[in-house]
Design a protein around this motif. Structure first.
Motif, PDB file in Angstrom:
ATOM      1  N   VAL A 269      45.732  31.605  44.735  1.00 42.79           N
ATOM      2  CA  VAL A 269      44.604  31.796  43.828  1.00 42.79           C
ATOM      3  C   VAL A 269      45.157  31.827  42.405  1.00 42.79           C
ATOM      4  N   TYR A 270      44.460  31.179  41.504  1.00 45.17           N
ATOM      5  CA  TYR A 270      44.907  31.089  40.120  1.00 45.17           C
ATOM      6  C   TYR A 270      43.909  31.760  39.189  1.00 45.17           C
ATOM      7  N   LEU A 271      44.412  32.168  38.040  1.00 44.71           N
ATOM      8  CA  LEU A 271      43.555  32.641  36.958  1.00 44.71           C
ATOM      9  C   LEU A 271      44.055  31.989  35.676  1.00 44.71           C
ATOM     10  N   GLN A 272      43.310  30.999  35.216  1.00 45.11           N
ATOM     11  CA  GLN A 272      43.625  30.349  33.954  1.00 45.11           C
ATOM     12  C   GLN A 272      43.009  31.162  32.835  1.00 45.11           C
ATOM     13  N   MET A 273      43.848  31.599  31.908  1.00 41.13           N
ATOM     14  CA  MET A 273      43.396  32.462  30.829  1.00 41.13           C
ATOM     15  C   MET A 273      43.628  31.750  29.496  1.00 41.13           C
ATOM     16  N   ASN A 274      42.547  31.462  28.822  1.00 41.33           N
ATOM     17  CA  ASN A 274      42.615  30.803  27.519  1.00 41.33           C
ATOM     18  C   ASN A 274      42.084  31.729  26.435  1.00 41.33           C
ATOM     19  N   SER A 275      42.380  31.380  25.196  1.00 41.52           N
ATOM     20  CA  SER A 275      41.900  32.152  24.046  1.00 41.52           C
ATOM     21  C   SER A 275      42.167  33.639  24.234  1.00 41.52           C
ATOM     22  N   LEU A 276      43.385  33.941  24.599  1.00 42.60           N
ATOM     23  CA  LEU A 276      43.739  35.327  24.907  1.00 42.60           C
ATOM     24  C   LEU A 276      43.620  36.221  23.680  1.00 42.60           C
ATOM     25  N   LYS A 277      43.223  37.456  23.951  1.00 40.82           N
ATOM     26  CA  LYS A 277      43.052  38.455  22.905  1.00 40.82           C
ATOM     27  C   LYS A 277      43.973  39.637  23.181  1.00 40.82           C
ATOM     28  N   ALA A 278      44.217  40.421  22.159  1.00 45.65           N
ATOM     29  CA  ALA A 278      45.072  41.607  22.325  1.00 45.65           C
ATOM     30  C   ALA A 278      44.520  42.532  23.396  1.00 45.65           C
ATOM     31  N   GLU A 279      43.212  42.613  23.499  1.00 44.58           N
ATOM     32  CA  GLU A 279      42.592  43.499  24.484  1.00 44.58           C
ATOM     33  C   GLU A 279      42.720  42.998  25.915  1.00 44.58           C
ATOM     34  N   ASP A 280      43.262  41.808  26.110  1.00 39.51           N
ATOM     35  CA  ASP A 280      43.543  41.312  27.463  1.00 39.51           C
ATOM     36  C   ASP A 280      44.880  41.838  27.977  1.00 39.51           C
ATOM     37  N   THR A 281      45.625  42.508  27.126  1.00 46.65           N
ATOM     38  CA  THR A 281      46.919  43.050  27.526  1.00 46.65           C
ATOM     39  C   THR A 281      46.754  44.066  28.645  1.00 46.65           C
ATOM     40  N   ALA A 282      47.439  43.824  29.753  1.00 50.51           N
ATOM     41  CA  ALA A 282      47.341  44.696  30.927  1.00 50.51           C
ATOM     42  C   ALA A 282      48.253  44.168  32.020  1.00 50.51           C
ATOM     43  N   MET A 283      48.390  44.968  33.070  1.00 50.53           N
ATOM     44  CA  MET A 283      48.999  44.484  34.302  1.00 50.53           C
ATOM     45  C   MET A 283      47.886  43.838  35.118  1.00 50.53           C
ATOM     46  N   TYR A 284      48.121  42.645  35.596  1.00 47.52           N
ATOM     47  CA  TYR A 284      47.117  41.913  36.367  1.00 47.52           C
ATOM     48  C   TYR A 284      47.506  41.885  37.839  1.00 47.52           C
ATOM     49  N   TYR A 285      46.499  42.170  38.674  1.00 45.68           N
ATOM     50  CA  TYR A 285      46.710  42.241  40.114  1.00 45.68           C
ATOM     51  C   TYR A 285      45.741  41.318  40.844  1.00 45.68           C
ATOM     52  N   CYS A 286      46.185  40.883  42.003  1.00 49.87           N
ATOM     53  CA  CYS A 286      45.366  40.060  42.885  1.00 49.87           C
ATOM     54  C   CYS A 286      45.174  40.828  44.191  1.00 49.87           C
ATOM     55  N   ALA A 287      44.004  40.669  44.816  1.00 50.62           N
ATOM     56  CA  ALA A 287      43.752  41.368  46.067  1.00 50.62           C
ATOM     57  C   ALA A 287      42.658  40.659  46.841  1.00 50.62           C
ATOM     58  N   ALA A 288      42.563  40.985  48.122  1.00 50.01           N
ATOM     59  CA  ALA A 288      41.545  40.411  48.997  1.00 50.01           C
ATOM     60  C   ALA A 288      40.455  41.445  49.268  1.00 50.01           C
ATOM     61  N   GLN A 289      39.207  41.007  49.259  1.00 49.30           N
ATOM     62  CA  GLN A 289      38.118  41.926  49.550  1.00 49.30           C
ATOM     63  C   GLN A 289      38.061  42.186  51.049  1.00 49.30           C
ATOM     64  N   LEU A 290      38.162  43.448  51.429  1.00 48.02           N
ATOM     65  CA  LEU A 290      38.214  43.824  52.835  1.00 48.02           C
ATOM     66  C   LEU A 290      36.958  44.516  53.321  1.00 48.02           C
ATOM     67  N   ARG A 291      36.118  45.010  52.416  1.00 47.41           N
ATOM     68  CA  ARG A 291      34.880  45.702  52.783  1.00 47.41           C
ATOM     69  C   ARG A 291      33.758  45.195  51.896  1.00 47.41           C
ATOM     70  N   SER A 292      32.540  45.378  52.364  1.00 49.05           N
ATOM     71  CA  SER A 292      31.406  44.966  51.548  1.00 49.05           C
ATOM     72  C   SER A 292      31.321  45.863  50.325  1.00 49.05           C
ATOM     73  N   GLY A 293      30.841  45.286  49.234  1.00 45.16           N
ATOM     74  CA  GLY A 293      30.705  46.053  48.012  1.00 45.16           C
ATOM     75  C   GLY A 293      30.707  45.144  46.801  1.00 45.16           C
ATOM     76  N   ARG A 294      30.711  45.738  45.650  1.00 47.30           N
ATOM     77  CA  ARG A 294      30.684  44.981  44.408  1.00 47.30           C
ATOM     78  C   ARG A 294      31.999  44.243  44.195  1.00 47.30           C
ATOM     79  N   TRP A 295      31.947  43.046  43.696  1.00 48.37           N
ATOM     80  CA  TRP A 295      33.150  42.228  43.542  1.00 48.37           C
ATOM     81  C   TRP A 295      34.138  42.858  42.564  1.00 48.37           C
ATOM     82  N   TYR A 296      33.632  43.706  41.673  1.00 47.39           N
ATOM     83  CA  TYR A 296      34.489  44.292  40.649  1.00 47.39           C
ATOM     84  C   TYR A 296      34.994  45.692  41.023  1.00 47.39           C
TER      85      TYR A 296
END
Length: 122
Positions: A77-104
């Protein structure tokens, strides 16, 4: 055993681009909703984007700048990030949805990777 490995992070100037990769073994990414999350120091982990069988979701803060996609052959899975801003600074993680619920909601996701650091200088 499921393994999730994120890569592609780094230091970039504001306005620049990065492409994050999430390579998975032991789980077929096509069979799950896959999400990207991020966590900045002192803040909670938040949903950035998610891809399901035929729908993509984005947080309002990244709409129009980030694009999620997946490669079935590479089980990645990819995440193309363009027009990056200072507020995008963070540790980024990937995961699989295992239970029903909100995507976020990180609580319904599992098989977290170790993360990849994204730092955007202003």
């Amino acid at each position: 055993q499921v393994q999730v490995v994120e890569s592609g992070g780094g230091l970039v100037q504001a306005g620049g681009s990065l492409r994050l990769s999430c390579t998975v073994s032991g789980l077929i990414v096509d069979n799950y909703a896959m999400g990207w999350f991020r966590q900045a120091p002192g803040k909670e982990r938040e949903g950035v984007s998610c891809i399901t069988a035929n729908v993509t979701h984005y947080d309002d803060s990244v709409k129009g700048r980030f694009t999620i996609s997946r490669d079935r052959a590479k089980n990645t899975v990819y995440l193309q990030m363009n027009s990056l801003k200072a507020e995008d600074t963070a540790m980024y993680y990937c995961a699989a949805q295992l239970r029903s619920g909100r995507w976020y909601d990180p609580n319904v996701f599992g098989y977290w990777g170790q993360g990849t650091q994204v730092t955007v200088s202003s």
